[in-house]
Enzyme design. Structure first.
Site, short mmCIF file in Angstrom:
data_model
loop_
_atom_site.label_atom_id
_atom_site.label_comp_id
_atom_site.label_asym_id
_atom_site.label_seq_id
_atom_site.Cartn_x
_atom_site.Cartn_y
_atom_site.Cartn_z
N GLU A 1 4.13 -9.71 6.03
CA GLU A 1 4.94 -8.58 6.52
C GLU A 1 5.12 -8.70 8.02
OE1 GLU A 1 3.09 -4.92 5.24
OE2 GLU A 1 3.16 -5.50 3.12
N HIS B 1 -7.45 6.81 -6.70
CA HIS B 1 -6.79 7.98 -6.12
C HIS B 1 -5.30 8.00 -6.45
CE1 HIS B 1 -10.54 8.04 -3.85
NE2 HIS B 1 -10.28 9.30 -3.59
N ALA C 1 0.92 -1.49 -3.74
CA ALA C 1 -0.50 -1.59 -3.38
C ALA C 1 -0.72 -2.59 -2.23
CB ALA C 1 -1.31 -1.97 -4.60
N HIS D 1 6.86 -1.17 3.52
CA HIS D 1 5.50 -0.63 3.56
C HIS D 1 5.48 0.83 4.03
CE1 HIS D 1 1.07 -2.07 3.66
NE2 HIS D 1 1.14 -0.80 3.30
P1 NAI Z 1 -8.74 3.52 -4.87
O1 NAI Z 1 -9.88 2.75 -4.32
O2 NAI Z 1 -8.86 4.99 -4.97
O3 NAI Z 1 -8.40 2.96 -6.35
C1 NAI Z 1 -8.33 1.59 -6.66
C2 NAI Z 1 -8.75 1.44 -8.11
O4 NAI Z 1 -8.54 0.08 -8.50
C3 NAI Z 1 -10.22 1.76 -8.36
O5 NAI Z 1 -10.34 2.70 -9.41
C4 NAI Z 1 -10.82 0.41 -8.73
O6 NAI Z 1 -11.88 0.52 -9.65
C5 NAI Z 1 -9.63 -0.28 -9.35
N1 NAI Z 1 -9.71 -1.74 -9.41
C6 NAI Z 1 -10.26 -2.57 -8.48
N2 NAI Z 1 -10.14 -3.85 -8.89
C7 NAI Z 1 -9.50 -3.82 -10.08
C8 NAI Z 1 -9.09 -4.81 -11.00
N3 NAI Z 1 -9.31 -6.12 -10.77
N4 NAI Z 1 -8.47 -4.42 -12.13
C9 NAI Z 1 -8.25 -3.10 -12.39
N5 NAI Z 1 -8.63 -2.11 -11.55
C10 NAI Z 1 -9.24 -2.47 -10.42
O7 NAI Z 1 -7.48 3.09 -4.02
P2 NAI Z 1 -6.12 3.92 -3.82
O8 NAI Z 1 -6.27 4.87 -2.70
O9 NAI Z 1 -5.67 4.43 -5.13
O10 NAI Z 1 -5.15 2.75 -3.30
C11 NAI Z 1 -4.68 1.75 -4.18
C12 NAI Z 1 -3.90 0.70 -3.41
O11 NAI Z 1 -2.80 1.30 -2.74
C13 NAI Z 1 -4.69 -0.03 -2.33
O12 NAI Z 1 -4.36 -1.41 -2.38
C14 NAI Z 1 -4.15 0.53 -1.04
O13 NAI Z 1 -4.26 -0.41 -0.02
C15 NAI Z 1 -2.69 0.76 -1.43
N6 NAI Z 1 -2.00 1.73 -0.56
C16 NAI Z 1 -0.71 1.43 -0.20
C17 NAI Z 1 0.01 2.30 0.62
C18 NAI Z 1 1.42 2.00 0.99
O14 NAI Z 1 1.87 2.46 2.05
N7 NAI Z 1 2.18 1.31 0.17
C19 NAI Z 1 -0.61 3.53 1.16
C20 NAI Z 1 -1.94 3.79 0.62
C21 NAI Z 1 -2.59 2.89 -0.18
#
Ligand code: NAI
Length: 415
Positions: free
Chosen positions: A268, A160, A238, A291
């Site tokens: 954190e 996403h 992330a 964060h």
């Molecule tokens: P998502 O689930 O939509 O996308 C994650 C992607 O990473 C997926 O396409 C998956 O196939 C891929 N992936 C998984 N393991 C992998 C690997 N070893 N190598 C390469 N690709 C891999 O998740 P989204 O919504 O995009 O969130 C991503 C990160 O952002 C999460 O860790 C989430 O916790 C973090 N996040 C952080 C926020 C903040 O406040 N800083 C707020 C929202 C999300």
């Protein structure tokens, strides 16, 4: 136990922690009564408030533990108006047939925007220049200052957030490459790479958007940083466990990397009263944020709308789509003149057969049936013609495997 087939008073929803007011419009339009509290509740105050509620909306600070579900079995759903659901005992909620919803992707755009902003700030060394000027130092030098246009952005995790970053970065003239463990459709002119290493070696700016899993913990350490171009920048919005911050701090101090932005850390603080410490605090080329990647008013509003809509869909139609603990079923709107029986039961053999037999012996035809199961729990939905036999629903509710049952217009029959 008596079966209730008429709709009682509409659900009473307790909204804690100043959930964005956009939720109220959705809930009140559906006829829900709303009680609000601005902060998180705990102890007897939480129990008092829960006793008046059939649904509860929380953010990250209110904890709903096993005792709360045991003491308040009338709760039919919990809305987590946030991303995480660690604050809820999901297993206990499932055991009582209480559905838990959250909003995993409503802050996607906020994180993506911050990532692109940080790429620009790091390439121009804006934070460093600003810090210097706060200290009275006027340095107009263009050394180490670059446009992002034409530079290569490497995205790890094209989900996403990663895919949104891809679109925004391309619109600013960046060349985008990415790596994901799942085959993903590249957006625009982005190109996928088969390995993490291929991205590390080719990009000028690396941004991480993977979840925390065994394969991503410590994904970026000294070895990976050594593969990156000298002067490249690294962004981690992330999860804190993905990057070895000691190795990163060393690379920044030595000038091996040109800068880094981190919004997440291995450890954190739980609250603003705790002090934050990190080896990166000694690195002037590191942008550190607490964060806040997803923390915008726009994200809060989207979260409020999304979770409120899920609660309404669950109440009105029984839909558990995206529910984090009960089996997920997306249901069509019920046709007029029909009754929808929503039955959560232990996932053991023979339940459907018994339900079919009870209905058939009363001459009731099943027009539609939907079933999904978790290892422990099943959720079956039966759409039937309206009927007047008062004992039939009692019979379905009284089955020993039943965890909870209601009709679309009704309330929980068993707890
Ligand atoms: P998502 O689930 O939509 O996308 C994650 C992607 O990473 C997926 O396409 C998956 O196939 C891929 N992936 C998984 N393991 C992998 C690997 N070893 N190598 C390469 N690709 C891999 O998740 P989204 O919504 O995009 O969130 C991503 C990160 O952002 C999460 O860790 C989430 O916790 C973090 N996040 C952080 C926020 C903040 O406040 N800083 C707020 C929202 C999300």
């Amino acid at each position: 136990m008596s079966a209730l087939r008429e709709s009682p008073a509409p659900p009473r929803v307790l909204l804690l922690e100043s959930i964005h007011p956009a939720a109220d419009g959705v809930l009140s339009e559906a006829g829900f009564a709303i009680e609000r509290a601005s902060g998180a509740l705990c102890g007897p105050a939480l129990d008092d408030a829960l006793a008046r509620a059939t649904m509860v909306g929380i953010r990250s600070k209110s904890e709903l533990r096993a005792v709360h579900f045991e003491r308040h079995p009338q709760l039919i759903a919990v809305g987590c108006f946030c991303i995480g659901t660690n604050q809820v005992d999901l297993a206990q909620a499932e055991a009582g047939g209480c559905a838990v919803f959250n909003s995993p992707f409503s802050n996607t755009r906020s994180v993506a925007e911050m990532t692109v902003a940080e790429a620009i700030c790091l390439c121009r060394r804006l934070f460093e220049k600003s810090t210097q000027l706060h200290a009275g130092r006027w340095d107009k030098s263009a050394t180490h200052s670059h446009e992002i246009r034409g530079r290569t952005l490497g995205i790890i995790g094209y989900g996403h957030i990663g895919s949104q970053v891809s679109v925004l970065a391309e619109s600013l003239g960046m060349r985008v490459i990415f790596h994901d463990v799942v085959r993903k459709l590249p957006l625009g002119n982005a190109q996928s790479r088969p390995t993490l290493e291929a991205v590390l070696r080719e990009c000028d700016c690396l941004t991480l958007h993977v979840p925390e899993t065994p394969s991503t913990i410590a994904m970026i350490g000294a070895r990976e940083i050594a593969m990156m171009k000298v002067g490249a920048i690294l962004i981690n919005n992330a999860r804190g466990s993905i990057v070895d911050v000691d190795a990163l701090a060393t690379a920044l101090r030595e000038g091996r990397l040109g800068g880094a932005a981190l919004d997440v850390f291995p450890v954190e603080p739980d609250s603003s009263s705790e002090t934050f410490t990190s080896p990166l605090q000694a690195c002037p080329t590191a942008i550190l944020t607490p964060h806040i990647g997803g923390s915008t008013q726009e994200a809060q509003e989207l979260i409020a709308l999304e979770v409120a809509e899920k609660l309404v869909q669950f109440w009105q139609h029984g839909s558990t789509e995206t529910c984090v603990n009960l089996p997920q079923v997306d249901l069509p709107v019920l046709r007029a003149g029909q009754l929808r029986i929503l039955h959560v039961h232990r996932n053991v053999p023979g339940v459907l057969g018994t339900m079919h037999t009870l209905l058939a012996s009363a001459g009731i035809n099943i027009n539609a049936e939907y079933l999904q199961s978790n290892p422990a729990t099943s959720y079956v939905i039966l759409d039937v013609e309206q009927f007047s036999d008062p004992t039939l629903l009692d019979g379905l509710a009284a089955m020993p495997q039943t965890i909870r049952m209601r009709t679309t217009a009704g309330i929980a029959l068993t707890q």
